[in-house]
Design a protein around this motif. Structure first.
Motif, PDB file in Angstrom:
ATOM      1  N   VAL A  81      54.913  58.749  26.325  1.00 59.71           N
ATOM      2  CA  VAL A  81      54.338  59.603  24.959  1.00 59.71           C
ATOM      3  C   VAL A  81      53.493  60.598  25.421  1.00 59.71           C
ATOM      4  CG1 VAL A  81      54.386  57.430  23.764  1.00 59.71           C
ATOM      5  CG2 VAL A  81      52.390  57.799  25.047  1.00 59.71           C
ATOM      6  N   SER A  82      53.032  60.862  26.517  1.00 58.95           N
ATOM      7  CA  SER A  82      52.097  62.026  27.058  1.00 58.95           C
ATOM      8  C   SER A  82      52.057  62.269  28.303  1.00 58.95           C
ATOM      9  CB  SER A  82      50.727  61.470  26.497  1.00 58.95           C
ATOM     10  OG  SER A  82      50.070  60.552  26.946  1.00 58.95           O
ATOM     11  N   VAL A  83      51.776  63.319  28.767  1.00 61.10           N
ATOM     12  CA  VAL A  83      51.605  63.641  30.251  1.00 61.10           C
ATOM     13  C   VAL A  83      50.440  64.271  30.470  1.00 61.10           C
ATOM     14  CG1 VAL A  83      52.766  66.001  29.812  1.00 61.10           C
ATOM     15  CG2 VAL A  83      52.783  64.894  32.049  1.00 61.10           C
ATOM     16  N   HIS A  84      49.739  64.116  31.661  1.00 59.39           N
ATOM     17  CA  HIS A  84      48.510  64.487  32.072  1.00 59.39           C
ATOM     18  C   HIS A  84      48.485  65.178  33.552  1.00 59.39           C
ATOM     19  CE1 HIS A  84      47.343  61.891  28.730  1.00 59.39           C
ATOM     20  NE2 HIS A  84      48.309  61.057  29.288  1.00 59.39           N
ATOM     21  N   ILE A  85      47.846  66.127  33.556  1.00 57.96           N
ATOM     22  CA  ILE A  85      47.999  66.908  34.851  1.00 57.96           C
ATOM     23  C   ILE A  85      46.435  67.432  34.943  1.00 57.96           C
ATOM     24  CG2 ILE A  85      49.077  68.403  36.321  1.00 57.96           C
ATOM     25  CD1 ILE A  85      51.482  68.756  34.639  1.00 57.96           C
ATOM     26  N   PRO A  86      45.517  66.670  35.595  1.00 54.06           N
ATOM     27  CA  PRO A  86      44.311  67.153  35.710  1.00 54.06           C
ATOM     28  C   PRO A  86      43.647  68.469  36.396  1.00 54.06           C
ATOM     29  CG  PRO A  86      44.535  64.746  36.307  1.00 54.06           C
ATOM     30  CD  PRO A  86      46.025  65.289  36.147  1.00 54.06           C
ATOM     31  N   SER A  87      44.556  68.676  37.259  1.00 53.13           N
ATOM     32  CA  SER A  87      44.339  70.138  38.176  1.00 53.13           C
ATOM     33  C   SER A  87      44.545  71.331  37.656  1.00 53.13           C
ATOM     34  CB  SER A  87      45.244  69.954  39.549  1.00 53.13           C
ATOM     35  OG  SER A  87      46.431  70.151  39.303  1.00 53.13           O
ATOM     36  N   ILE A  88      45.449  71.089  36.381  1.00 54.84           N
ATOM     37  CA  ILE A  88      45.507  72.329  35.583  1.00 54.84           C
ATOM     38  C   ILE A  88      45.190  72.075  33.834  1.00 54.84           C
ATOM     39  CG2 ILE A  88      47.335  73.521  36.988  1.00 54.84           C
ATOM     40  CD1 ILE A  88      49.598  72.348  35.366  1.00 54.84           C
ATOM     41  N   HIS A  89      44.371  71.048  33.949  1.00 49.23           N
ATOM     42  CA  HIS A  89      43.869  70.806  32.574  1.00 49.23           C
ATOM     43  C   HIS A  89      45.113  70.500  31.348  1.00 49.23           C
ATOM     44  CE1 HIS A  89      40.212  71.912  34.472  1.00 49.23           C
ATOM     45  NE2 HIS A  89      40.708  72.882  34.805  1.00 49.23           N
ATOM     46  N   ASP A 111      46.736  68.148  28.955  1.00 44.58           N
ATOM     47  CA  ASP A 111      46.826  66.581  28.529  1.00 44.58           C
ATOM     48  C   ASP A 111      47.729  66.900  27.116  1.00 44.58           C
ATOM     49  OD1 ASP A 111      46.131  64.228  27.494  1.00 44.58           O
ATOM     50  OD2 ASP A 111      44.136  64.724  27.287  1.00 44.58           O
ATOM     51  N   ALA A 112      49.078  66.481  27.301  1.00 50.59           N
ATOM     52  CA  ALA A 112      49.835  66.840  26.108  1.00 50.59           C
ATOM     53  C   ALA A 112      50.793  65.800  25.762  1.00 50.59           C
ATOM     54  CB  ALA A 112      50.706  67.955  26.712  1.00 50.59           C
ATOM     55  N   ASN A 113      51.058  65.695  24.287  1.00 43.96           N
ATOM     56  CA  ASN A 113      51.801  64.767  23.669  1.00 43.96           C
ATOM     57  C   ASN A 113      53.236  65.282  24.192  1.00 43.96           C
ATOM     58  OD1 ASN A 113      49.924  63.399  22.419  1.00 43.96           O
ATOM     59  ND2 ASN A 113      50.089  64.942  20.623  1.00 43.96           N
ATOM     60  N   LEU A 114      54.107  64.192  24.183  1.00 42.59           N
ATOM     61  CA  LEU A 114      55.555  64.385  24.890  1.00 42.59           C
ATOM     62  C   LEU A 114      56.688  64.249  23.495  1.00 42.59           C
ATOM     63  CD1 LEU A 114      55.920  62.546  28.019  1.00 42.59           C
ATOM     64  CD2 LEU A 114      55.809  64.941  27.685  1.00 42.59           C
ATOM     65  N   GLU A 115      57.306  65.221  23.211  1.00 42.42           N
ATOM     66  CA  GLU A 115      58.436  65.317  22.226  1.00 42.42           C
ATOM     67  C   GLU A 115      59.630  64.585  22.839  1.00 42.42           C
ATOM     68  OE1 GLU A 115      58.941  68.926  20.394  1.00 42.42           O
ATOM     69  OE2 GLU A 115      56.733  69.383  20.105  1.00 42.42           O
ATOM     70  N   ASP A 116      60.594  64.047  22.093  1.00 42.82           N
ATOM     71  CA  ASP A 116      61.802  63.635  22.489  1.00 42.82           C
ATOM     72  C   ASP A 116      62.743  65.144  22.528  1.00 42.82           C
ATOM     73  OD1 ASP A 116      60.883  61.302  22.818  1.00 42.82           O
ATOM     74  OD2 ASP A 116      62.224  60.418  21.126  1.00 42.82           O
ATOM     75  N   LEU A 117      63.263  65.286  23.436  1.00 44.07           N
ATOM     76  CA  LEU A 117      64.167  66.444  23.775  1.00 44.07           C
ATOM     77  C   LEU A 117      65.735  65.996  23.945  1.00 44.07           C
ATOM     78  CD1 LEU A 117      62.242  68.971  26.253  1.00 44.07           C
ATOM     79  CD2 LEU A 117      62.096  68.607  23.674  1.00 44.07           C
ATOM     80  N   HIS A 118      66.595  66.745  23.155  1.00 39.87           N
ATOM     81  CA  HIS A 118      67.867  66.373  23.458  1.00 39.87           C
ATOM     82  C   HIS A 118      68.774  67.673  23.789  1.00 39.87           C
ATOM     83  CE1 HIS A 118      66.970  62.601  21.628  1.00 39.87           C
ATOM     84  NE2 HIS A 118      66.397  63.227  20.604  1.00 39.87           N
ATOM     85  N   LYS A 119      70.066  67.864  24.052  1.00 34.97           N
ATOM     86  CA  LYS A 119      70.474  68.965  24.319  1.00 34.97           C
ATOM     87  C   LYS A 119      71.115  69.509  22.642  1.00 34.97           C
ATOM     88  CE  LYS A 119      73.701  66.396  26.229  1.00 34.97           C
ATOM     89  NZ  LYS A 119      75.041  66.218  26.869  1.00 34.97           N
ATOM     90  N   ALA A 147      54.501  69.158  25.310  1.00 34.43           N
ATOM     91  CA  ALA A 147      55.482  68.939  26.296  1.00 34.43           C
ATOM     92  C   ALA A 147      56.822  68.160  25.625  1.00 34.43           C
ATOM     93  CB  ALA A 147      55.227  68.611  27.542  1.00 34.43           C
ATOM     94  N   GLY A 148      57.731  67.943  26.721  1.00 31.00           N
ATOM     95  CA  GLY A 148      59.109  67.053  25.865  1.00 31.00           C
ATOM     96  C   GLY A 148      59.527  66.614  27.228  1.00 31.00           C
ATOM     97  N   TRP A 149      60.030  65.253  26.860  1.00 32.18           N
ATOM     98  CA  TRP A 149      60.972  64.760  27.841  1.00 32.18           C
ATOM     99  C   TRP A 149      62.366  64.623  27.416  1.00 32.18           C
ATOM    100  CZ3 TRP A 149      62.958  59.507  28.532  1.00 32.18           C
ATOM    101  CH2 TRP A 149      63.084  58.808  27.357  1.00 32.18           C
ATOM    102  N   TYR A 150      63.337  64.593  28.319  1.00 34.53           N
ATOM    103  CA  TYR A 150      64.840  64.450  27.891  1.00 34.53           C
ATOM    104  C   TYR A 150      64.876  63.064  27.833  1.00 34.53           C
ATOM    105  CZ  TYR A 150      69.785  64.697  28.635  1.00 34.53           C
ATOM    106  OH  TYR A 150      71.142  64.505  28.287  1.00 34.53           O
ATOM    107  N   SER A 151      65.041  62.694  26.425  1.00 33.38           N
ATOM    108  CA  SER A 151      65.262  61.505  26.262  1.00 33.38           C
ATOM    109  C   SER A 151      66.422  60.745  26.059  1.00 33.38           C
ATOM    110  CB  SER A 151      64.469  61.168  24.843  1.00 33.38           C
ATOM    111  OG  SER A 151      65.362  61.711  23.781  1.00 33.38           O
ATOM    112  N   ASP A 152      67.505  61.546  26.441  1.00 36.01           N
ATOM    113  CA  ASP A 152      68.808  61.034  26.752  1.00 36.01           C
ATOM    114  C   ASP A 152      69.156  60.889  28.240  1.00 36.01           C
ATOM    115  OD1 ASP A 152      69.433  60.907  24.017  1.00 36.01           O
ATOM    116  OD2 ASP A 152      69.766  63.157  23.915  1.00 36.01           O
ATOM    117  N   GLY A 153      68.136  60.914  28.918  1.00 37.60           N
ATOM    118  CA  GLY A 153      68.174  61.007  30.504  1.00 37.60           C
ATOM    119  C   GLY A 153      67.333  59.688  31.102  1.00 37.60           C
ATOM    120  N   VAL A 154      66.971  60.011  31.951  1.00 35.16           N
ATOM    121  CA  VAL A 154      66.196  58.985  32.740  1.00 35.16           C
ATOM    122  C   VAL A 154      64.750  58.817  32.282  1.00 35.16           C
ATOM    123  CG1 VAL A 154      65.311  58.193  35.241  1.00 35.16           C
ATOM    124  CG2 VAL A 154      67.367  59.272  35.055  1.00 35.16           C
ATOM    125  N   VAL A 155      64.416  57.484  32.097  1.00 35.85           N
ATOM    126  CA  VAL A 155      63.024  57.275  31.495  1.00 35.85           C
ATOM    127  C   VAL A 155      62.053  57.199  32.738  1.00 35.85           C
ATOM    128  CG1 VAL A 155      61.430  55.214  30.427  1.00 35.85           C
ATOM    129  CG2 VAL A 155      64.032  55.538  29.802  1.00 35.85           C
TER     130      VAL A 155
END
Length: 231
Positions: free
Chosen positions: A88-96, A98-106, A121-129
Motif C-alpha cells: 500500500v505504500s513505499v518508504h525510502i528514508p535516505s531520499i525522503h 513516503d508514497a502511496n502505491l497505486e495498482d499498475l497494469h499493462k 508510486a505504483g506497483w505492478y499488481s499483475d506481477g510478483v507481490v
C-alpha cells in the motif's frame, strides 16, 4: 523550494513554487520544461507502440511517463489472490520518499502504465507481490512539467540504503539496495528486471538520461535493485 527538472529541457515559464516536494503548487516563480508529449517505449525487440496511455480522460499531458520503457512485464507474472496482503505504500528514508502505491497494469500494447498521480508510486499488481519469491516492480515519475515528482532523487540511492514497503495486513517489508542501472529505453534489460529470481527482490524504476524534445520522453530508464532482508 524550487527544483529544476533533473534531466529535461528547462525553461522559465509561469509561476510555480513547489511545496512539500511537489505535492502542492502556489503562484510565484515558474520552472518547467517545454511541453513534452508523454510516451511509452519498448525495447527494440518488443516495440509495438510509442504512445503513452492516458492516465486520465480529462487531464492534459503534464510530462513524461516515469514507467517509460520497463517493458514485457509478462516475464514474471504471478497475480496475487484475494487472500494475499498487497503493498500500500513505499518508504525510502535516505531520499525522503513516503508514497502511496497505486495498482499498475499493462496497456493494450503490453506496456506498463504509469501512476496517475505525480507524487504516488505504483506497483505492478499483475506481477510478483513484494515479499514473494521473484522481482516485485515499483515505478514512479521523476518529474512533471512544473515540479519534481516522487522518484526525483532515485538516482541518489546507494548500495546499503533502506527501502520499506507497507502491506495491507499491517506488516512492513524491509529491503536493502544492492545496485542501480541506467539503460537506454531501446535496450531495456528486460531479463534482469523481470526475470525469475530465487529470492524476493524489488525493482524501483523511473526515467533517466536526457529529455528528447522531439520524441517527447527521456532517453533512458533508471532501475534500482534491492533485496528483501530476511534476518
Amino acid at each position: 523550494m524550487i527544483r529544476l527538472p533533473k534531466w529535461g529541457w528547462v525553461t522559465i515559464a509561469a509561476a510555480v513554487v513547489v511545496v512539500g516536494g511537489g505535492a502542492g503548487l502556489t503562484a510565484a516563480v515558474a520552472i518547467g520544461r517545454e511541453a513534452p508529449r508523454a510516451s511509452v517505449s519498448q525495447p527494440a525487440s518488443d516495440a509495438t507502440s510509442t504512445d503513452e496511455p492516458s492516465s486520465s480522460s480529462s487531464a492534459a499531458p503534464r510530462g513524461n511517463n516515469a514507467a517509460d520503457g520497463p517493458q514485457d512485464p509478462t516475464a514474471n507474472e504471478t497475480s496475487s489472490t484475494a487472500a494475499d496482503a498487497v503493498p500500500v505504500s513505499v518508504h525510502i528514508p535516505s531520499i525522503h520518499v513516503d508514497a502511496n502505491l497505486e495498482d499498475l497494469h499493462k496497456d493494450a500494447a503490453g506496456a506498463l502504465e504509469p501512476p496517475t498521480e505525480w507524487n504516488d508510486a505504483g506497483w505492478y499488481s499483475d506481477g510478483v507481490v513484494p515479499g514473494h519469491v521473484g522481482p516485485a516492480i515499483i515505478a514512479g515519475h521523476v518529474d512533471s512539467l512544473t515540479s519534481a515528482a516522487i522518484f526525483y532523487d532515485l538516482d541518489e540511492l546507494a548500495a546499503g540504503d533502506a527501502v520499506t514497503v507497507s502491506m495491507s495486513d499491517g506488516t512492513t517489508l524491509s529491503f536493502t539496495v544492492r545496485s542501480s542501472q541506467q539503460a537506454a529505453k531501446n535496450a531495456f534489460p528486460t531479463s534482469n528486471v523481470y526475470g525469475t529470481t530465487p529470492t524476493p527482490e524489488l525493482r524501483l524504476i523511473t526515467c533517466g538520461g536526457t529529455f528528447d524534445k522531439t520524441a517527447g520522453h527521456y532517453t533512458d530508464n533508471l532501475i534500482v535493485f534491492a533485496d528483501l532482508n530476511t534476518a
